[in-house]
Design a protein around this motif. Sequence first.
Motif, PDB file in Angstrom:
ATOM      1  N   ILE A 256       0.842  -1.210   0.000  1.00 53.68           N
ATOM      2  CA  ILE A 256       0.000   0.000   0.000  1.00 53.68           C
ATOM      3  C   ILE A 256       0.870   1.251   0.000  1.00 53.68           C
ATOM      4  O   ILE A 256       0.580   2.222  -0.696  1.00 53.68           O
ATOM      5  N   ALA A 259       2.069   1.715  -3.451  1.00 53.36           N
ATOM      6  CA  ALA A 259       0.953   2.152  -4.313  1.00 53.36           C
ATOM      7  C   ALA A 259       0.632   3.631  -4.087  1.00 53.36           C
ATOM      8  O   ALA A 259       0.356   4.379  -5.042  1.00 53.36           O
ATOM      9  N   LEU A 260       0.661   4.055  -2.830  1.00 49.38           N
ATOM     10  CA  LEU A 260       0.381   5.470  -2.522  1.00 49.38           C
ATOM     11  C   LEU A 260       1.415   6.394  -3.160  1.00 49.38           C
ATOM     12  O   LEU A 260       1.128   7.545  -3.489  1.00 49.38           O
ATOM     13  N   ILE A 263       0.162   7.200  -6.953  1.00 48.96           N
ATOM     14  CA  ILE A 263      -1.170   7.740  -7.281  1.00 48.96           C
ATOM     15  C   ILE A 263      -1.099   9.178  -7.766  1.00 48.96           C
ATOM     16  O   ILE A 263      -0.125   9.889  -7.529  1.00 48.96           O
ATOM     17  N   PHE A 268      -6.917  11.569  -5.943  1.00 48.15           N
ATOM     18  CA  PHE A 268      -7.035  10.627  -4.812  1.00 48.15           C
ATOM     19  C   PHE A 268      -7.658  11.326  -3.605  1.00 48.15           C
ATOM     20  O   PHE A 268      -8.604  10.817  -2.996  1.00 48.15           O
ATOM     21  N   TYR A 278     -11.364   5.108  -0.672  1.00 48.67           N
ATOM     22  CA  TYR A 278     -10.764   5.057  -2.015  1.00 48.67           C
ATOM     23  C   TYR A 278     -10.270   3.633  -2.240  1.00 48.67           C
ATOM     24  O   TYR A 278      -9.588   3.050  -1.372  1.00 48.67           O
ATOM     25  N   LEU A 280      -7.843   1.315  -3.768  1.00 49.29           N
ATOM     26  CA  LEU A 280      -6.477   1.380  -4.304  1.00 49.29           C
ATOM     27  C   LEU A 280      -6.130   0.025  -4.932  1.00 49.29           C
ATOM     28  O   LEU A 280      -6.249  -1.026  -4.285  1.00 49.29           O
ATOM     29  N   GLU A 281      -5.737   0.039  -6.209  1.00 53.95           N
ATOM     30  CA  GLU A 281      -5.370  -1.201  -6.900  1.00 53.95           C
ATOM     31  C   GLU A 281      -3.857  -1.249  -7.081  1.00 53.95           C
ATOM     32  O   GLU A 281      -3.243  -0.278  -7.514  1.00 53.95           O
ATOM     33  N   TYR A 282      -3.273  -2.416  -6.763  1.00 49.91           N
ATOM     34  CA  TYR A 282      -1.825  -2.575  -6.912  1.00 49.91           C
ATOM     35  C   TYR A 282      -1.493  -4.054  -7.088  1.00 49.91           C
ATOM     36  O   TYR A 282      -1.879  -4.889  -6.252  1.00 49.91           O
ATOM     37  N   ARG A 286      -6.806  -5.242  -4.501  1.00 49.06           N
ATOM     38  CA  ARG A 286      -7.585  -4.033  -4.205  1.00 49.06           C
ATOM     39  C   ARG A 286      -7.602  -3.808  -2.694  1.00 49.06           C
ATOM     40  O   ARG A 286      -7.854  -4.735  -1.921  1.00 49.06           O
ATOM     41  N   LYS A 288      -9.059  -1.115   0.346  1.00 52.82           N
ATOM     42  CA  LYS A 288      -9.957  -0.008   0.698  1.00 52.82           C
ATOM     43  C   LYS A 288      -9.215   0.929   1.656  1.00 52.82           C
ATOM     44  O   LYS A 288      -8.869   0.556   2.764  1.00 52.82           O
ATOM     45  N   ILE A 289      -8.970   2.160   1.179  1.00 50.36           N
ATOM     46  CA  ILE A 289      -8.268   3.157   1.984  1.00 50.36           C
ATOM     47  C   ILE A 289      -9.287   4.135   2.570  1.00 50.36           C
ATOM     48  O   ILE A 289     -10.101   4.715   1.839  1.00 50.36           O
TER      49      ILE A 289
END
Length: 413
Positions: A256, A259-260, A263, A268, A278, A280-282, A286, A288-289
Amino acid sequence: ADLHTLWNVYVFASIYMNLDKYSPVKYDEKRILAKLKLEDRWVLSRLQGLIKEVTRYMEEYNIHLAVRSLRRFIIEDLSHWYIKLIRRRVWIEEEEDVKITAYYTLYRVLKTFLVLLAPYTPFLCEEIYQKMFRNAEPDMPISIHMLDWPRYDESLVDKELEENMDIVSKIIEIGLSLRMSSGIKIRQPLRRLIVFTDSDKIGKAVNTLSEIISDILNIKKIFVEKTEELKNYIEYEVKPNMASLGPKYKSKAGKIVKALGKIEVNSFVRELKSRGEYILEYEGERFKILLEDVKITERVKEGFARRDFEDGVVLIDTVISQRERYEGLARDIVRRIQFMRKELDLPVDAYIHVVVKVNRRRIKPLTEFSKYISEETRAKKLEITDKPLFDKDFYVKKWNIEDEDVVIGIYRV
């Protein structure tokens, strides 16, 4: 000190009115009243409030309150505000309406104020009355103490305009603070100021009095936008909140974090704030943030300065173009020339010959502002050169402006 302020207002008014041979009996009052600018109407409206207030306090024998109202008016409304707003109007050479209406307003306000103040400072008010008003209107009574007490004129009252001016004065105060915190002096022109607000009252005040904001803050364009448009001038920094992500995602928290880092931050943040989450796909997964999973820092984009106030936000554009930089230099040169005029004790109406020595690369762009420099300093002749010739008649002084030497020579013609 307060009476000194009154004397300075009188000196300012008398010097320029005498130079232009202003006579109040020469002009049709109805025509003048129809052509008043907003600042003229504002101070006349404030004057009516003063008449009403001082009259009531005197009838109630609240002398200290009457004097307090008079002091506030002469210092805050007349000296610190109205005089500042009309200064450029009285410098105009020709007999234009904007100058005559300023003279009419200042003459009327000062005369009325003196009558209100006369019971408390009889000799000073008599002195100014004799020197300024008896000369202009010889048929007036031989003493200020023989004039009728001023009457409140409802037709000159504009409470909405007074409220608008109060709003605008706060915007100007914020603008001056932003200039100071950005290290940009008031003589340096700036491109734009934007007021973000959802208040129709504030928006109307700023739009109505935008010319005043522009003049005092030396900012060319004044805009009003809805608060939601502020997002176009904001950028965000997003950092993972490991105290929340760690326990929730354990070994996957590292993914995560990566991934952040990839973005598009602004979109975002907007989605996270609007939906509260949000996705987040990585690497095919998936996550959930939620808001508590990240630390969001908001800041204005580079090239702007921001200050929040109760009903909105003020932004100034701090990017200075090459032309604006030279316009600022021209204003700095004007200030130095005016200081040199004072050192020579030149009369306000005296014309001068000016020679300015600058680096060769500055000659052409600075020459673009020759008309402005000449008008502001009453220069009949202005030379901007890198090879000046100063004869014995010149008063010459070297100045350091923007870390560069500028030599200025002036003499009276």
